[in-house]
Design an enzyme around this catalytic site. Structure first.
Site, short mmCIF file in Angstrom:
data_model
loop_
_atom_site.label_atom_id
_atom_site.label_comp_id
_atom_site.label_asym_id
_atom_site.label_seq_id
_atom_site.Cartn_x
_atom_site.Cartn_y
_atom_site.Cartn_z
N LEU A 177 0.84 -1.20 0.00
CA LEU A 177 0.00 0.00 0.00
C LEU A 177 0.88 1.24 0.00
O LEU A 177 1.95 1.27 0.61
CB LEU A 177 -0.91 0.01 1.23
CG LEU A 177 -1.85 -1.17 1.40
CD1 LEU A 177 -2.92 -0.86 2.43
CD2 LEU A 177 -2.49 -1.59 0.10
N GLY A 219 0.97 -5.30 1.23
CA GLY A 219 -0.05 -5.33 0.17
C GLY A 219 0.45 -6.01 -1.10
O GLY A 219 -0.35 -6.59 -1.84
N ASN A 260 4.43 -7.55 6.66
CA ASN A 260 5.30 -6.91 7.66
C ASN A 260 4.64 -5.76 8.40
O ASN A 260 5.31 -4.89 8.97
CB ASN A 260 6.58 -6.40 6.97
CG ASN A 260 6.28 -5.34 5.92
OD1 ASN A 260 5.21 -5.36 5.31
ND2 ASN A 260 7.19 -4.41 5.72
N GLU A 261 3.30 -5.72 8.40
CA GLU A 261 2.58 -4.57 8.94
C GLU A 261 3.01 -4.18 10.35
O GLU A 261 3.11 -3.00 10.67
CB GLU A 261 1.06 -4.83 8.91
CG GLU A 261 0.39 -4.61 7.57
CD GLU A 261 0.62 -5.73 6.56
OE1 GLU A 261 1.38 -6.67 6.86
OE2 GLU A 261 0.04 -5.65 5.47
C1 LIG Z 1 -7.00 -1.54 10.56
C2 LIG Z 1 -6.01 -1.73 9.46
C3 LIG Z 1 -5.05 -0.63 9.45
C4 LIG Z 1 -4.01 -0.56 8.67
C5 LIG Z 1 -3.60 -1.56 7.70
C6 LIG Z 1 -2.72 -0.96 6.65
C7 LIG Z 1 -2.12 -2.02 5.82
C8 LIG Z 1 -1.00 -1.78 5.16
C9 LIG Z 1 -0.36 -2.76 4.28
C10 LIG Z 1 0.80 -2.20 3.51
O1 LIG Z 1 0.98 -2.59 2.39
S1 LIG Z 1 1.78 -1.02 4.24
C11 LIG Z 1 3.17 -0.81 3.17
C12 LIG Z 1 4.24 -1.77 3.51
N1 LIG Z 1 5.36 -1.60 2.62
C13 LIG Z 1 6.60 -1.57 3.04
O2 LIG Z 1 6.91 -1.68 4.19
C14 LIG Z 1 7.65 -1.34 1.98
C15 LIG Z 1 8.45 -0.11 2.24
N2 LIG Z 1 9.46 0.07 1.19
C16 LIG Z 1 10.62 -0.60 1.22
O3 LIG Z 1 10.92 -1.41 2.06
C17 LIG Z 1 11.56 -0.28 0.11
O4 LIG Z 1 11.20 0.96 -0.45
C18 LIG Z 1 11.62 -1.34 -1.00
C19 LIG Z 1 12.32 -2.61 -0.46
C20 LIG Z 1 10.24 -1.69 -1.52
C21 LIG Z 1 12.45 -0.79 -2.18
O5 LIG Z 1 13.71 -0.38 -1.74
P1 LIG Z 1 14.61 0.54 -2.68
O6 LIG Z 1 14.67 -0.04 -4.04
O7 LIG Z 1 15.88 0.76 -1.95
O8 LIG Z 1 13.79 1.89 -2.85
P2 LIG Z 1 13.59 3.05 -1.76
O9 LIG Z 1 13.40 2.50 -0.41
O10 LIG Z 1 14.67 4.05 -1.94
O11 LIG Z 1 12.18 3.67 -2.23
C22 LIG Z 1 12.08 4.48 -3.40
C23 LIG Z 1 11.01 5.54 -3.15
O12 LIG Z 1 9.77 4.88 -2.97
C24 LIG Z 1 9.20 5.28 -1.71
N3 LIG Z 1 8.42 4.14 -1.17
C25 LIG Z 1 8.86 2.92 -0.88
N4 LIG Z 1 7.84 2.14 -0.44
C26 LIG Z 1 6.74 2.91 -0.44
C27 LIG Z 1 5.37 2.69 -0.10
N5 LIG Z 1 4.90 1.51 0.34
N6 LIG Z 1 4.51 3.71 -0.22
C28 LIG Z 1 4.94 4.92 -0.69
N7 LIG Z 1 6.23 5.20 -1.04
C29 LIG Z 1 7.11 4.20 -0.92
C30 LIG Z 1 10.40 5.61 -0.84
O13 LIG Z 1 10.01 6.43 0.23
C31 LIG Z 1 11.27 6.31 -1.85
O14 LIG Z 1 10.75 7.62 -2.02
P3 LIG Z 1 11.73 8.86 -2.21
O15 LIG Z 1 10.81 10.04 -2.33
O16 LIG Z 1 12.60 8.91 -0.99
O17 LIG Z 1 12.50 8.55 -3.48
#
Ligand SMILES: CC/C=C\CC/C=C/CC(=O)SCCNC(=O)CCNC(=O)[C@H](O)C(C)(C)COP(=O)(O)OP(=O)(O)OC[C@H]1O[C@@H](n2cnc3c(N)ncnc32)[C@H](O)[C@@H]1OP(=O)(O)O
Length: 292
Positions: free
Chosen positions: A98, A143, A167-168
């Site tokens: 997400l 997600g 990993n939430e």
């Molecule tokens: C009651 C229920 C309540 C709540 C439930 C909510 C449920 C949520 C489920 C989810 O899906 S939460 C999202 C979980 N995702 C993550 O934890 C992934 C986070 N990202 C990473 O670990 C890494 O970015 C990566 C391994 C995917 C890629 O690594 P790498 O290739 O080194 O890229 P960067 O880390 O430099 O990221 C580039 C750029 O993208 C932005 N970004 C990364 N992930 C997200 C994301 N999920 N959403 C929005 N943006 C994301 C990151 O901040 C970088 O942005 P810049 O502006 O700094 O370039």
């Protein structure tokens, strides 16, 4: 209803529907392109390949979710397609899950719209009449993992940098019950209990051992393996396979359908808390910091 809302949203954001660019590829196959989701009919008859193309990390933004659902719906309604391979166009990343920015600093109406789009995407994938095979060619947390788990079969690239899991808890979030149900249905209760509480992200060998994926193959064979697996699934007549799939998945999907509005309200209440907003901001900040 959701589709109509999605169309309206895309119109507002300037994406024109029904005017996808269509071009002929080298093999004569038509290739449809939206902004963030590319659909390629493949050499296997009746099979399309959907490529996620929402750089840099294929995060599930509202616009991406809407395009993805519309793409799947179009393929479902086009009787020439019986199966779809889901894969990524972003190197090394299947989907980062997400989009954290959709859940940060917005108002309750936005959270409601976003969460409904996440629900609708899951229901569309989980209950699809098509055979869905995930060709997981990159990391897929939260997600992103949910999308893969909701397919009928998963092929993962053998690269130890590619991690998969829900990993939430590491983000300070509680996994929604239907994410949990999808995982439990795939890897069982005990393994899910540990994986969810600890927010574990598994490398390919462990994901395979747990049954989170069905096959691990060399990176350059992920898509070709997904396509040959598809041939096996398509050997079964659609109507019996679809009825069987529905019988197995209906109760899990119905659980969300029955509680859909309450689930949206629960999400709004949870995500709007100051403490949750703070931990999401810290998490985003940490993602930025790790670059420096
Ligand atoms: C009651 C229920 C309540 C709540 C439930 C909510 C449920 C949520 C489920 C989810 O899906 S939460 C999202 C979980 N995702 C993550 O934890 C992934 C986070 N990202 C990473 O670990 C890494 O970015 C990566 C391994 C995917 C890629 O690594 P790498 O290739 O080194 O890229 P960067 O880390 O430099 O990221 C580039 C750029 O993208 C932005 N970004 C990364 N992930 C997200 C994301 N999920 N959403 C929005 N943006 C994301 C990151 O901040 C970088 O942005 P810049 O502006 O700094 O370039």
């Amino acid at each position: 209803m959701a589709l109509a809302a999605g169309r309206a949203m895309l119109m507002r954001s300037g994406v024109r529907l029904g005017t996808q660019a269509a071009a002929r590829g080298g093999n004569g196959a038509r290739r449809f392109m939206n902004h963030r989701v590319v659909v390629e009919p493949n050499t296997v008859p009746g099979v399309a390949v959907i490529k996620f193309k929402n750089p840099p990390v294929n995060s599930l933004t509202l616009e991406f979710l809407t395009e993805f659902v519309i793409c799947l719906e179009k393929l479902e309604n086009d009787k020439t397609f019986r199966g779809v391979v889901l894969t990524s166009d972003c190197p090394g990343i299947f989907s980062a899950g997400l989009d954290l920015r959709e859940m940060c600093g917005k108002n309750p109406a936005h959270y409601a719209e976003y969460w409904r789009a996440v629900q609708e995407m899951w229901l569309k994938v989980y209950l699809s009449n098509l055979v869905l095979v995930a060709a997981i060619n990159g990391t897929s947390p939260a997600g992103g993992c949910l999308i893969a788990l909701s397919c009928d079969y998963r092929v993962l690239a053998d690269n130890p940098r590619y991690r998969m899991g829900l990993n939430e808890t590491l983000l300070g979030l509680v996994v929604p019950f239907w994410f949990k149900d999808t995982l439990v249905n795939t890897i069982g209760h005990r393994a899910s209990e540990r994986a969810l509480q600890l927010g574990l992200l598994f490398p390919p060998a462990e994901a395979l051992q747990l049954g989170m994926v069905d096959q691990v193959v060399p990176e350059d064979q992920v898509q070709s393996t997904a396509l040959s697996v598809m041939t096996q699934w398509l050997a079964i007549p659609d109507h019996v396979r679809q009825l069987t799939k529905n019988m197995i998945r209906k109760a899990t999907a119905d659980h969300l359908i029955k509680h859909q509005e309450a689930d949206i309200q629960n999400f709004i209440n949870f995500i709007s808390r100051d403490s949750i907003q703070k931990s999401l901001q810290v998490y985003l900040e940490n993602l930025k910091q790790k670059k420096h």
